[in-house]
Design an enzyme around this catalytic site. Structure first.
Site, PDB file in Angstrom:
ATOM      1  N   ARG A 135      -3.690  26.226 -26.683  1.00 38.93           N
ATOM      2  CA  ARG A 135      -3.231  26.124 -25.293  1.00 38.93           C
ATOM      3  C   ARG A 135      -3.419  27.478 -24.630  1.00 38.93           C
ATOM      4  O   ARG A 135      -3.010  28.503 -25.175  1.00 38.93           O
ATOM      5  CB  ARG A 135      -1.751  25.732 -25.206  1.00 38.93           C
TER       6      ARG A 135
ATOM      7  N   HIS B 293      -4.536  23.838 -35.024  1.00 38.94           N
ATOM      8  CA  HIS B 293      -3.331  24.400 -34.408  1.00 38.94           C
ATOM      9  C   HIS B 293      -3.124  25.861 -34.802  1.00 38.94           C
ATOM     10  O   HIS B 293      -2.218  26.522 -34.320  1.00 38.94           O
ATOM     11  CB  HIS B 293      -2.124  23.545 -34.828  1.00 38.94           C
TER      12      HIS B 293
ATOM     13  N   TYR C 240       8.434  32.177 -24.407  1.00 41.08           N
ATOM     14  CA  TYR C 240       8.469  31.641 -25.766  1.00 41.08           C
ATOM     15  C   TYR C 240       8.639  32.822 -26.719  1.00 41.08           C
ATOM     16  O   TYR C 240       7.966  33.842 -26.561  1.00 41.08           O
ATOM     17  CB  TYR C 240       7.149  30.945 -26.125  1.00 41.08           C
TER      18      TYR C 240
ATOM     19  N   HIS D  33      10.219  29.740 -30.744  1.00 42.16           N
ATOM     20  CA  HIS D  33       8.955  29.127 -31.151  1.00 42.16           C
ATOM     21  C   HIS D  33       8.374  29.735 -32.425  1.00 42.16           C
ATOM     22  O   HIS D  33       7.440  29.192 -33.012  1.00 42.16           O
ATOM     23  CB  HIS D  33       7.948  29.266 -29.999  1.00 42.16           C
TER      24      HIS D  33
END
Length: 714
Positions: A372, A432, A465, A589
């Site tokens: 992202r 990821h 985050y 996170h």
């Protein structure tokens, strides 16, 4: 022998997720938070729940429709889960509106911020709104009738709509129906002439609806919001020749997914509501009537531009380590490893790492994974520049990142245009992992510089985050990362890694081994313990291993922000397990995995949570902290968070979360503690810079080696 598979030992993951969202809602209730931040927390609960419905509830509905009856770890079938979570979600929605109407709106009004209803407008405001409607809004509106020749219109996902019931002049029947979408081309909140007063766009439209239906009388109108099934079912196999085109095609199909939830005004009549439910083909148990503005994200729009800083968290800037300045960043990393704790350490250090590499003539190649990124990503710009300067730039863009698919497809295309080699990962797996590799020529040798992190390369979310990252030039880690990219971009099976552990499979097996070692140490009377921090724990097999460790007497401390399917306090099963959840200013996170290891703790960071998808269906990385100082720093971070008694909720044996009892104990907010430390570091660095400048300015006067002739002249 205890059977750790018994359903009574587990919590349904969706019910656990709703409990997490309720903890966020508690922050909206908490008057110790600044008022605007409380409103933001309420808006976040809306956004969270919307995404949860579009993905998780949609998945359960699909399973029910297909007749699946396999039970989860807690022993619930998809139908039972769907019924339970629909009811719990309904209660949470009612709680959201109670917070809005009884707490937030009155508090905002006391601060002079008033959201008016049509009947509260002054004559001046009414005239202003009428003119605005006629000149700006009316030309955009498109009423869509529903009758035998005009079928019920398509209503897009995540939109506000208005249903209208009409009566034609001269007729008794009130059978006429029409619908229109509240236009998204305007701001949701309209500022009115009188200071700090506003009205919602949908209320303004309803005030002047008659202008759209001349010759008809409006008998009833209602506002409603719809969500659709937004799961992206991408065929990712050998029969898919182009994954990019497949994703783009599925994105278009997804917009027409089955409606999964409707929220409407409680003022709507039962008959009109029943008609709407029938037209939308939605299950009645997922239609929720609310007493207040629909779609609470309007709060962010309303309060975004208000400049009252006293109603917000005090701003701060993360510490920008001068060692990682562009002029010496490679020299510094060559000398030692650096741990970054965002947002307390500025994300600028990561940006500088990539931006400096893009312009450094000694850098030969940059390889990176992107899951992202922000809408105006400086990293994308730097990678394009590097390619244009002749460097070998390879980027894996995960175009299946949920709700970022369209953004990532766009960036993939842009990078390709700029000469970057773009790949989309391994077949059947999402990538990821968060990793960057920079290859640099130094004095005839090749050296690898690496960044490994727990969070995304997103310069916007890095401000709120919490994540951990490592900058290193360690040779073994460098060789491992090079092997990872060979796997991701080509055909490679290295057989082993020196330091890294990789999912699928590798991280699961490695954590099992570490847990088993702690079990053996506990049984042998040696120091044993497990400390972990992550976002979610929903993998049943991993929970069984943790239960086995607890059964053996291993102390287990877990900091879990969201889902936790295990239960604590079960005799002979989970007596030694404690679970904390921190919900505060920043979204927790980071992922930490620590094992006592007979008094010589091992500490690892990872991109992976303990969820089945992360362990079995994604490319994830888990990496060690080899430097003892950095290892101890992470353990210190964990301990500070474990001692937090302000934003921590502790999981109880009955499944509820309760705040710590602070009677007789000093207040400790971990996130505030880290902010204060970052501010002190920044202040100390500024003082040091000023001292250095003064020293340099007066250095000739203090130089003992001044020319003798100059001394005589003086």
């Amino acid at each position: 022998m205890v059977d750790f598979k018994q359903p009574k030992y587990y919590v349904n993951r969706e019910i656990s997720w709703l409990a997490f969202n309720d903890r966020v809602l508690e922050e909206a209730r908490d008057t110790a938070n600044p008022l605007f931040e409380r409103a933001n927390f309420l808006a976040i609960t809306q956004k969270n729940m919307d995404e949860w419905f579009m993905v998780r509830v949609a998945s359960l509905q699909q399973q029910v429709m297909l007749g699946h009856d396999k039970v989860d770890a807690a022993g619930l079938t998809p139908k039972q889960q769907l019924d339970d979570v629909s009811a719990i979600a309904g209660q949470q929605i009612r709680d959201q509106y109670q917070v809005l109407t009884r707490s937030l709106l009155p508090a905002l009004k006391r601060e002079g911020l008033t959201l008016l209803k049509p009947e509260q407008l002054s004559k001046t405001q009414h005239n202003f709104l009428k003119h605005f409607f006629e000149q700006e809004i009316l030309p955009v509106l498109t009423p869509m009738a529903v009758d035998s020749t005009r079928p019920f219109p398509f209503l897009a996902n995540d939109t506000l709509n208005i249903g209208v019931r009409l009566k034609k002049s001269g007729e008794k029947s009130e059978k006429y129906l029409a619908f229109l979408q509240v236009p998204e081309t305007f701001t949701r909140v309209i500022a009115l002439p009188e200071e700090q007063q506003a009205i919602l766009l949908e209320d303004a439209v309803q005030m002047f609806l008659a202008a759209l239906f001349p010759g008809y009388t409006i008998k009833e109108s209602m506002v409603f919001h719809i969500l659709r099934d937004m799961e992206l079912d991408v065929a990712d196999d050998e029969d898919t020749p182009n994954i990019l085109q497949e994703v783009q095609s599925k994105l278009q199909e997804r917009e027409r997914g089955r409606i999964i939830r409707v929220i409407l005004s409680s003022t709507a009549s039962k008959a009109f509501t029943a008609k709407l439910v029938k037209l939308l083909h939605v299950d009645e148990q997922r239609v929720y009537a609310v007493n207040g503005p629909i779609d609470l994200t309007f709060l962010n729009v309303w309060l975004k531009n208000n400049v009252n800083a006293q109603l917000k968290f005090l701003p701060f800037k993360g510490f920008n380590n001068p060692d990682l300045a562009p002029s010496r960043i490679f020299e510094s990393i060559r000398a030692k490893d650096y741990l970054l704790h965002h947002p307390y350490d500025s994300f600028q250090s990561v940006l500088s790492f990539i931006q400096t590499a893009a312009q450094d003539d000694q850098v030969l190649a940059i390889k990176m994974t992107l899951y992202r990124v922000s809408g105006k990503s400086p990293i994308i710009k730097a990678l394009g520049l590097a390619a244009q300067r002749g460097k070998q730039v390879t980027v894996l863009v995960e175009i299946k990142a949920r709700f970022d698919e369209e953004n990532n497809v766009h960036w993939a295309r842009e990078l390709e245009k700029q000469g970057v080699h773009v790949v989309y990962g391994l077949r059947g797996l999402k990538t990821h992992a968060k990793v960057t590799l920079i290859v640099r020529r130094e004095e005839g040798d090749i050296r690898r510089y690496i960044h490994l992190g727990t969070g995304n390369y997103n310069d916007v979310t890095a401000n709120f985050y919490t994540d951990l990252g490592l900058l290193t030039s360690d040779a073994e880690l460098g060789a491992d990362v090079a092997s990872i990219f060979n796997i991701l971009t080509g055909y490679s099976d290295p057989g082993y890694f020196h330091q890294l552990h990789m999912s699928p499979d590798g991280i699961r097996e490695f954590i099992y081994e570490q847990i088993d070692r702690e079990i053996a140490n506990a049984k042998a009377g040696k120091p044993a313990g497990i400390k972990m921090k992550f976002n979610s724990l929903s993998d049943e097999r991993m929970v069984k291993h943790l239960y086995a460790a607890s059964h053996a007497g291993v102390p287990i401390h877990l900091i879990v922000r969201g889902i936790t399917i295990l239960k604590v306090g079960i005799s002979d099963v989970s007596e030694t397990i404690s679970v904390h959840s921190i919900v505060g200013r920043f979204l927790e996170h980071s992922r930490i995995y620590s094992f006592e290891n007979d008094g010589n703790p091992k500490v690892y960071l990872s991109s992976a949570d303990l969820m089945t998808r992360n362990l079995d269906r994604r490319v994830e990385l888990l990496f060690p902290l080899k430097d003892d100082k950095l290892r101890d720093k992470v353990l210190e971070i964990f301990e500070t968070m474990w001692q937090d008694n302000v934003k921590t909720r502790v999981l109880q044996a009955d499944g509820q979360y309760e705040k710590k009892d602070r009677r007789g104990v000093a207040r400790l907010n971990a996130q505030e503690t880290f902010i204060e430390a970052a501010v002190r570091q920044t202040d100390q660095e500024l003082k040091q810079q000023k001292l250095t400048e003064m020293t340099q300015r007066f250095e000739p006067l203090n130089n003992p080696f001044t020319n003798e002739n100059e001394e005589e002249k003086s």
